[in-house]
Design an enzyme around this catalytic site. Structure first.
Site, PDB file in Angstrom:
ATOM      1  CE  LYS A  10      -2.860  -3.619   1.563  1.00 51.16           C
ATOM      2  NZ  LYS A  10      -2.990  -2.904   2.809  1.00 51.16           N
TER       3      LYS A  10
ATOM      4  CG  ASP B 283      -8.098  -5.013   9.124  1.00 55.27           C
ATOM      5  OD1 ASP B 283      -8.992  -4.543   8.396  1.00 55.27           O
ATOM      6  OD2 ASP B 283      -6.991  -4.466   9.276  1.00 55.27           O
TER       7      ASP B 283
HETATM    8  O1  LIG Z   1      -5.303   2.763  10.797  1.00 53.71           O
HETATM    9  C1  LIG Z   1      -4.972   1.616  10.485  1.00 53.71           C
HETATM   10  O2  LIG Z   1      -3.806   1.190  10.660  1.00 53.71           O
HETATM   11  C2  LIG Z   1      -6.003   0.726   9.910  1.00 53.71           C
HETATM   12  C3  LIG Z   1      -7.337   1.032  10.061  1.00 53.71           C
HETATM   13  C4  LIG Z   1      -8.422   0.172   9.534  1.00 53.71           C
HETATM   14  O3  LIG Z   1      -8.968   0.791   8.386  1.00 53.71           O
HETATM   15  P1  LIG Z   1     -10.305   1.692   8.424  1.00 53.71           P
HETATM   16  O4  LIG Z   1     -10.112   2.773   9.393  1.00 53.71           O
HETATM   17  O5  LIG Z   1     -10.405   2.200   7.012  1.00 53.71           O
HETATM   18  O6  LIG Z   1     -11.427   0.777   8.813  1.00 53.71           O
HETATM   19  C5  LIG Z   1      -7.918  -1.211   9.147  1.00 53.71           C
HETATM   20  O7  LIG Z   1      -8.877  -1.873   8.382  1.00 53.71           O
HETATM   21  C6  LIG Z   1      -6.612  -1.138   8.392  1.00 53.71           C
HETATM   22  O8  LIG Z   1      -6.128  -2.428   8.071  1.00 53.71           O
HETATM   23  C7  LIG Z   1      -5.532  -0.485   9.205  1.00 53.71           C
HETATM   24  C1  LIG Z   2      -7.621  -2.769   5.112  1.00 54.38           C
HETATM   25  C2  LIG Z   2      -6.323  -3.033   5.253  1.00 54.38           C
HETATM   26  O1  LIG Z   2      -5.311  -2.199   4.979  1.00 54.38           O
HETATM   27  P1  LIG Z   2      -5.289  -0.733   4.361  1.00 54.38           P
HETATM   28  O2  LIG Z   2      -6.642  -0.116   4.534  1.00 54.38           O
HETATM   29  O3  LIG Z   2      -4.243  -0.027   5.146  1.00 54.38           O
HETATM   30  O4  LIG Z   2      -4.921  -0.899   2.920  1.00 54.38           O
HETATM   31  C3  LIG Z   2      -5.906  -4.346   5.791  1.00 54.38           C
HETATM   32  O5  LIG Z   2      -4.704  -4.532   6.010  1.00 54.38           O
HETATM   33  O6  LIG Z   2      -6.747  -5.240   5.992  1.00 54.38           O
END
Ligand SMILES: O=C(O)C1=C[C@@H](OP(=O)(O)O)[C@@H](O)[C@H](O)C1
Ligand SMILES: C=C(OP(=O)(O)O)C(=O)O
Length: 413
Positions: A392, A293
């Site tokens: 979001k 992120d």
């Molecule tokens: O577990 C979480 O809270 C998150 C994991 C990440 O996703 P990925 O595991 O799909 O990379 C991240 O990109 C997302 O914003 C939040």
């Molecule tokens: C990837 C993200 O969120 P999620 O995968 O939870 O939609 C984010 O917040 O950048």
């Protein structure tokens, strides 16, 4: 903010002030799932105002037959495991983009644990129909689960793991992405009385009961990253960010280290960090596998500061709220920059050579595109399409910018 576009500028380029960051949606959503699994007796303070958190709060209380996770990946994945183990007969769906984000790995794992889940659309993708869980079925105590698509599948399985009579062991297969989010899940589970072990690529959670506890959600380090960008691009800056801890469950706290290369110094005091400017702007390479992120934040600042940063570990960006690699390339090209694909997973930021041509940035229904691009306004007036996307994760983002001296004008189209 209901306008379909805003123009954003900063009259002085000087930033001084204090920002009360939103709380982490990742921590909030885990804490709420764990709380729901343990009888909802814990006290959760400082829950995020993020839409993703509001959605999970509502879905956990909903009596409707069809649940809508909207565009929240954590909600879709965590609720899928929750609905399966709580033996519910519901449908979960989401936005058109959510229906393109894969979930097959998680569904397959839950099916092995006895859950009956059908795909209502395309195989491997939401919407999903839950038809209960067969508790009489012998289930394997060890599952092999791919770790290279989304860590959210692993987190979802871990949170429900202690409820199974033999617990659960997960052997991660392939490259493991977003590992700190898995660690965050285990840390929060531990806070609520459930111990798991994570050794190499094997995670084991014995059968246990969650205990109620109080937890105060930390501010959001991913949201903090945009303030790092602003400090990096401002003429002068001292910005205090409230509610961040030096020892964090959030892997995105690594932004403090990354931004040392791009001219931001972090000082930790009590329950906040203070960001100040340095003269550093040096080329470096960084692997974003653990913190996907942060990639947009860093790509934009590096381009604007003319630093040709080398970026790897961006694979998961293509299946997030939008294809974030394509979106970054499109938008950086508008200011003469780019995110060049050098092959074999290596990307290089091409410096932005024409930032002053009043760019109109698109946001692709992705909060992070809006927030990563906003700091460019410290150098030149910009237009941001669909600014409401920030809700979001960081609904007060534009108000916080105004408070720090940005001028925001709605542009009705
Ligand atoms: O577990 C979480 O809270 C998150 C994991 C990440 O996703 P990925 O595991 O799909 O990379 C991240 O990109 C997302 O914003 C939040
Ligand atoms: C990837 C993200 O969120 P999620 O995968 O939870 O939609 C984010 O917040 O950048």
């Amino acid at each position: 903010m209901i306008s379909s576009a805003i123009t954003l500028s900063h009259p002085t380029g000087i930033l001084r002030g204090t920002v009360l960051l939103p709380a982490s949606k990742s921590e909030s959503n885990r804490a709420q799932i764990i709380n729901a699994l343990s009888g909802a007796t814990s006290t959760l303070d400082n829950l995020s105002e993020a839409n993703d958190t509001k959605v999970i709060t509502n879905l956990l209380q909903s009596t409707a037959d069809e649940l809508n996770a909207e565009d929240a990946g954590t909600v879709m994945r965590f609720m899928t495991a929750y609905l399966a183990v709580t033996n519910q007969h519901k449908v979960i769906t989401g936005t058109p983009r959510m229906l393109q984000r894969p979930i097959g790995i998680l569904v397959e794992a839950l099916r092995q644990l006895g859950a009956q889940i059908d795909y209502l659309g395309q195989e491997g993708y939401p919407p999903l129909q839950f038809k209960g869980i067969d508790r009489t079925k012998e289930y394997p105590a060890t599952l092999q689960v791919r770790g290279d698509i989304s860590s959210q599948y692993i987190s979802a399985l871990l949170m429900v793991a202690p409820l199974f009579p033999q617990g659960l062991t997960i052997e991660l297969q392939g490259k493991v992405g977003s590992r700190p989010y898995i660690q965050m899940t285990l840390s929060l589970m531990k806070h609520f009385g459930v111990e798991g072990t994570f050794a190499g690529t094997t995670i084991t959670v014995p059968p246990q009961k969650y205990q109620s506890n109080q937890y105060t959600i930390e501010s959001d380090w991913s949201g903090a990253s945009y303030w790092y960008s602003m400090v990096a691009l401002a003429k002068e800056a001292t910005v205090e960010l409230k509610g961040l801890r030096s020892t964090s469950f959030q892997g995105d706290s690594v932004i403090a280290t990354i931004m040392e290369h791009l001219g931001v110094r972090t000082t930790y005091v009590a329950d906040e960090v203070v960001l100040t400017k340095t003269d550093t702007a040096e080329i470096f390479s960084f692997d974003f596998t653990d913190c996907p992120d942060l990639a947009q934040t860093v790509a934009v600042v590096a381009a604007v500061k003319n630093v040709a940063v080398e970026m790897t570990g961006l694979e998961s960006l293509r299946i997030k709220e939008t294809d974030r690699i394509a979106a970054l390339q499109q938008e950086l090209q508008k200011i003469g920059g780019d995110l060049e694909d050098l092959g074999e997973g290596l990307f290089r930021v091409k410096p932005a050579t024409s930032i002053t041509n009043n760019p109109v940035f698109h946001t692709y229904e992705d909060h992070r595109m809006a927030m990563a691009l906003a700091p460019v306004a410290l150098l030149t007036p910009i237009t941001i399409d669909e600014p409401a996307v920030v809700k979001k994760s960081y609904p007060r983002f534009w108000q916080d910018l105004e408070q720090l001296g940005f001028a925001i004008t709605p542009e009705e189209k």
